[in-house]
Design an enzyme around this catalytic site. Structure first.
Site, PDB file in Angstrom:
ATOM      1  N   HIS A 133      -3.421  17.132  -4.945  1.00 20.72           N
ATOM      2  CA  HIS A 133      -2.651  18.079  -3.581  1.00 20.72           C
ATOM      3  C   HIS A 133      -4.083  18.423  -2.542  1.00 20.72           C
ATOM      4  O   HIS A 133      -4.037  18.506  -1.726  1.00 20.72           O
ATOM      5  CB  HIS A 133      -2.299  19.400  -4.150  1.00 20.72           C
ATOM      6  N   CYS A 175      -4.375  -2.387   4.716  1.00 16.54           N
ATOM      7  CA  CYS A 175      -3.579  -1.450   4.683  1.00 16.54           C
ATOM      8  C   CYS A 175      -4.200  -0.346   3.929  1.00 16.54           C
ATOM      9  O   CYS A 175      -3.613   0.744   3.508  1.00 16.54           O
ATOM     10  CB  CYS A 175      -2.119  -1.585   4.664  1.00 16.54           C
TER      11      CYS A 175
HETATM   12  C1  PEP Z   1      -3.743  -0.549  -1.684  1.00 17.63           C
HETATM   13  O1  PEP Z   1      -3.618  -0.658  -2.997  1.00 17.63           O
HETATM   14  O2  PEP Z   1      -4.718  -0.517  -1.047  1.00 17.63           O
HETATM   15  C2  PEP Z   1      -2.635   0.122  -0.980  1.00 17.63           C
HETATM   16  C3  PEP Z   1      -2.525   0.076   0.182  1.00 17.63           C
HETATM   17  O3  PEP Z   1      -1.475   0.461  -1.743  1.00 17.63           O
HETATM   18  P1  PEP Z   1      -1.395   1.764  -2.678  1.00 17.63           P
HETATM   19  O4  PEP Z   1      -2.550   2.707  -2.190  1.00 17.63           O
HETATM   20  O5  PEP Z   1      -0.198   2.222  -2.556  1.00 17.63           O
HETATM   21  O6  PEP Z   1      -1.324   1.176  -4.048  1.00 17.63           O
END
Ligand code: PEP
Ligand code: MG
Length: 547
Positions: free
Chosen positions: A183, A481
């Site tokens: 959190h 991402c």
């Molecule tokens: C990642 O693994 O970089 C990603 C964007 O997915 P998550 O953080 O949701 O696993």
């Protein structure tokens, strides 16, 4: 002196430390000789009062805080916990002791489950403390109050604490425990203040000690020199200027476009992302909508959510990721089997293939949302191992009516066959969080190996390079991402390695936009080459800075 932890965000703060008061001492285990029914009645009153108080504070706080406080209120009202407390009181425990033991047993269970659930154990401990304080007739532990700005230092923060923080005076959060999804981290990101979690030794700092909390480097500088304070203040001012700079589309100094997109987990977050200049969505984490669900969401439920998201981005790109059940984000309806090494288990696309109807329902809901809105929907699968899996997923998505279907690059095997993947997939989006975890063989949830979880590592960068080159050769987009895209200096390197879009937590957009505008594509490539040749993550950072 410098202390180290895991930084959340890129911010810097300077200020005096204020520590959270110590928790209440453990209730003694004396035999209870009174009337068990009356004692249990006292406890149920306290449980109800605490649930009530948390709900009221939630309604007052609104937003994310309301959600976390309501979840805590639900814990206080959990009938299984109440039954366990009754049984313990019947067995001769005091009410306080019974609450302590029942909650501790439940906490242990959560910790055993690991990942996201383990981080909820702190929340449960906080609820127990509030109930015990009420039974004892003493004030509940809480955040310190001050009119002057301060850096809050605590073992870890629970939702009830974070919801009462006054962000006009709290400059940074520094905690001994907690991971990147605790959190503390969530609240810091949402409020755009720096946080550093997992900082050993931080609780030894006395109130009033001046510190520089630097989330970018994950360091807490104790009793800094005047020069260090001046440097930190300069960086704080620079960030403020960047944040107030006009919101423009992402581009390098030579005009090369690098669309800047947002990582979202709920359609309600879209408006803020758009206000901060997100040009679309690069990662919509659908599993965040269904973490509490005990059965698979229906096509209709999902369609409503996806339509609510897509309708906010007419003419814009929105990349939605299919349900990503994993070690850190368990979805009981997709995978609740015990696994020794859950990060290496039946998660991501593997879990979806094992429950194909759930995947088909999700893709169908997405097709309906695609057809009902003007957004440019792209859909991708998480944790894909190779081109065979990629081809299977793309074929299914197209068969059901999706226009653009791709995969996430999170497993090194996929990057190693990048050309094969680029042939069968419309696009690739690199999840640097998991790609780093799997490349360095370091559990991303485990504080003891956090230093390996560094996407600057040349091994990770080399995989990004392969993916970038394969995408360019096939004319396919290669987005980023993972959290790496939110690190401005690394964002430049990633573009130099071939990333065509960057997606991040919306609070990071301003810093990344400002940094991209300082380099040409040629300079970004030079920095990328320097980082690739380094021998460590730290070496790559230095090499890129000096190239
Ligand atoms: C990642 O693994 O970089 C990603 C964007 O997915 P998550 O953080 O949701 O696993
Ligand atoms: Mg991932």
């Amino acid at each position: 002196m410098e202390l180290h932890g895991i930084g959340v965000g890129r911010g810097v703060a300077v200020g005096p430390v204020l520590r959270m008061p110590d928790p209440l001492p453990e209730p003694v285990d004396d035999r209870f000789a009174g009337d068990p029914d009356a004692e249990y009645a006292r406890v149920t009153d306290a449980l109800a009062a605490v649930a009530d108080e948390l709900r009221t504070r939630g309604a007052h706080a609104g937003g994310d805080a309301q959600e976390v406080l309501e979840a805590a209120a639900m814990m206080a009202a959990d009938p299984t916990l109440a039954d366990n407390v009754r049984e313990l009181i019947g067995g001769g425990k005091t009410g306080e002791r019974a609450v302590f033991e029942a909650f501790a047993a439940f906490q242990e269970l959560l910790v055993g489950m690991g990942g996201y659930m383990a981080e909820r154990a702190t929340d449960l401990g906080d609820v127990a403390q509030r109930i015990i304080a009420r039974l004892r007739g003493v004030a509940a532990p809480g955040v310190p109050v001050s009119d002057e700005p301060f850096v809050l230092v605590a073992p870890d923060l629970a939702p009830a604490d974070t919801a009462t923080l006054d962000f006009r005076v709290v400059r940074a959060l520094v905690t001994r425990d907690g991971g990147p999804t605790s959190h503390t981290a969530i609240l810091a990101r949402a409020n755009s203040i720096p946080a550093i979690v997992g900082v050993t030794g931080v609780l030894d700092l006395a109130d009033g000690t001046i510190v520089i909390a630097d989330a970018g480097s994950g360091t807490v500088v104790v009793d800094p020199s005047t020069d260090a304070v001046a440097d930190a203040e300069r960086r704080i001012a620079e960030r403020a200027t960047a944040a107030s700079a006009p919101v423009t589309d992402g581009a390098l100094a030579d005009g090369t476009r690098v669309p800047l997109l947002a990582n979202l987990g709920d359609p309600d977050e879209a408006a803020n992302a758009i206000a901060l200049g997100a040009e679309g969505v690069g990662l919509f984490r659908t599993e965040f909508l269904f973490l509490d669900a005990t059965s698979a969401p229906t096509v209709e439920q999902q369609e409503a959510k996806y339509t609510a998201l897509l309708s906010q981005f007419p003419g814009r790109k929105v990349v939605v990721r299919c349900l990503d059940a994993g070690a850190d984000k368990p979805l009981s309806f997709l995978n609740d089997a015990h696994e020794e090494n859950p990060a290496l288990g039946l998660r991501g696309l593997r879990a979806l293939r094992a429950s194909e109807q759930i995947l088909r329902d999700q893709l169908t809901a997405l097709v309906h949302a695609q057809d009902a809105t003007e957004a440019d929907l792209w859909v991708m699968a998480p944790m894909v191992a190779d081109a065979e899996e990629a081809a299977w997923f793309v074929a299914l998505g197209k068969e059901l009516g999706l226009r653009t279907v791709g995969v996430m690059a999170e497993v090194p095997s996929l990057a190693l066959v990048a050309e094969q993947v680029a042939e069968v997939s419309d696009f690739v989006s690199i999840g640097t969080n998991d790609l780093t975890q799997y490349t360095l063989a370091a559990d991303r949830m485990l504080g003891t190996v956090a230093s390996y979880q560094d996407p600057w590592h040349p091994a990770v960068l080399r995989l990004v390079q392969r993916l970038g080159e394969a995408g360019a050769a096939a004319g396919k987009g290669v987005g980023i991402c993972g959290e790496a895209a939110a690190d401005p200096q690394l964002a430049v390197v990633l573009v130099g390695l071939g990333a065509t879009t960057l997606s991040m937590t919306p609070a990071a957009l301003a810093d990344v936009r400002a940094e991209l505008a300082t380099v040409t594509l040629e300079q970004a490539r030079t920095k990328a080459r320097a980082a690739l040749a380094a021998r460590s993550a730290a070496g790559a950072r230095d090499a890129a800075a000096n190239a």
